[in-house]
Design an enzyme around this catalytic site. Structure first.
Site, PDB file in Angstrom:
ATOM      1  CD  GLU A  89     -13.468   4.956   1.615  1.00  9.43           C
ATOM      2  OE1 GLU A  89     -12.842   5.494   2.543  1.00  9.43           O
ATOM      3  OE2 GLU A  89     -12.910   4.366   0.679  1.00  9.43           O
ATOM      4  CG  ASP A 148      -7.182  -2.887  -0.007  1.00 10.48           C
ATOM      5  OD1 ASP A 148      -6.922  -1.757   0.443  1.00 10.48           O
ATOM      6  OD2 ASP A 148      -6.561  -3.401  -0.964  1.00 10.48           O
ATOM      7  CG  ASP A 193     -11.247   0.231   0.472  1.00  6.39           C
ATOM      8  OD1 ASP A 193     -11.358   1.431   0.758  1.00  6.39           O
ATOM      9  OD2 ASP A 193     -10.155  -0.311   0.181  1.00  6.39           O
TER      10      ASP A 193
END
Length: 398
Positions: free
Chosen positions: A274, A355, A189
């Site tokens: 991501e 997170d 992340d």
């Protein structure tokens, strides 16, 4: 394990003599001129609904050299000029393939100063590199050795905005071999408070290189702003000082990202990230500076090409997947979660670090999408999200 053939560019700093610097500066100018002339010719032909390819621009270059106005193009090596036309052809191929915007003209002040030489325009012998039109080899600072028996196929010479000279040698590196396969996987992340948060719970601090040199950069920029446009030498020196601060920031950032990505690729077989739209995110005026300093796009680029080299897999999940709001323990989805909420407790009783929870969800959905072909956007109304299913093609009616 399959053999890989990796071509790597080994970049070194060098220190040219006055004559070599003058020759290279002339070459940079001629490369820029030929590129712009060819781009103008192709653009004009396009308005007439005509196509101009590389062979036609090469014939144009021969004609340009015979004119009195452009006779100076004969003073430099012809190879970098031909390479400029090939680069323009590649730019148009990317444009027509909808992979890039329409090619733009090169600016004398803003465009990168570089020239590319192929094997016919340089001599690499006994650790010395001599370019066409030069009598002496370049004084290169060999900061690392080339692969044993390496023979460069192309050489690119460049000068950055800070005035530093670099030479890049493209050659095949047989030492790049896939790492032994492992069963480890990690979800990542990306953030600003911490550059990366891993699904293992580890948090990588954000060095904030630009912030650390912000005072020095502001001082150099103020000095540059006080120089008049017509004050050529003084303004050029002030501009170079600003460029040196930027170069220092970029060098430190790149070094940190290289070490980080190499470690991640070495330790993990599968890496899930991501698919962030960084270009759109930097439009946020309050966060643009911090996002640019984090260099998420550069991180992803390094991660992907190193994964290809060493036999690893990088999976990018949908940017809209609600990784922060989804409980990694029970799968329930919260309606909303402001950015200032860093720790939260799910209805199932599990307390999450925002997170770390996001990184765990990114890993889980990335592995599911990779193995089962499932979607990565859970249904908002279903607590458990969208189930992982094999995607089968629709049955055709006879």
């Amino acid at each position: 394990m399959r053999a890989v053939h990796v071509k790597r560019a080994f970049k070194y700093r060098f220190y040219p003599t006055d004559a070599q610097a003058a020759e290279l500066s002339r070459t940079f100018g001629c490369v820029r001129k030929v590129y712009n002339l060819a781009l103008a010719a192709r653009t004009e032909a396009w308005t007439r609904q005509e196509r101009v390819n590389y062979n036609q621009t090469s014939a144009m270059l021969t004609a340009w050299k015979k004119t009195e106005e452009l006779a100076y193009l004969n003073d430099v090596s012809s190879v970098p000029l031909q390479q400029a036309l090939r680069h323009l052809q590649a730019a148009f191929a990317n444009f027509f393939g909808q992979r890039a915007a329409y090619p733009r003209f090169k600016s004398r002040k803003k465009s990168r100063k570089s020239a590319e030489y192929t094997t016919s325009a340089f001599r690499f012998r006994d650790g010395g590199l001599t370019l066409a039109k030069m009598a002496e080899p370049l004084d290169i600072a060999w900061s690392r050795e080339l692969p044993e028996g390496a023979s460069p196929s192309t050489v690119t010479v460049s000068q950055d905005a800070a005035g530093r000279w670099y030479v890049s040698l493209l050659c095949e590196d047989p030492s790049v071999q896939p790492y032994p396969a492992t069963d480890t996987a990690v979800g990542i992340d990306a953030g600003l408070d911490h550059l990366l948060t891993l699904s293992t719970g580890e948090k990588v601090s954000n060095p904030r290189h630009e912030r650390r040199d912000r005072a020095r950069l502001a001082k150099a920029q103020r000095k540059l702003a006080r120089k008049a446009e017509g004050d050529g030498a003084n303004r050029a020196r002030a501009r170079r000082k600003v460029a040196k601060v930027y170069a220092r920031i970029a060098d430190r950032r790149r070094d940190h990202l290289h070490k980080l990505t190499t470690r991640l690729v070495r330790e993990n077989q599968t890496i899930v990230i991501e698919d962030l739209a960084v270009r759109n995110m930097v439009k946020n005026g309050k966060l643009a500076r911090a996002i640019s300093d984090a260099a998420w796009s550069e991180f992803r680029s390094m991660l992907e090409y190193k994964a290809r080299w060493y036999g690893r897999e990088v999976i990018a999940i949908d940017r809209w997947f609600p990784s922060s709001k989804l409980c990694s323990a029970c799968g329930s989805l919260r309606e909303g979660m402001p950015l200032n909420v860093r720790v939260w407790t799910c209805d199932c009783g599990t307390t999450h670090d925002r997170d770390v929870n996001a990184a765990k969800n990114i890993l889980a959905v990335g592995l599911t999408a990779s193995v089962c072909g499932a979607g990565v956007r859970p249904q908002r109304r279903t607590p458990g999200g969208q189930s992982a299913m094999k995607q089968k093609p629709p049955r055709r009616e006879p």
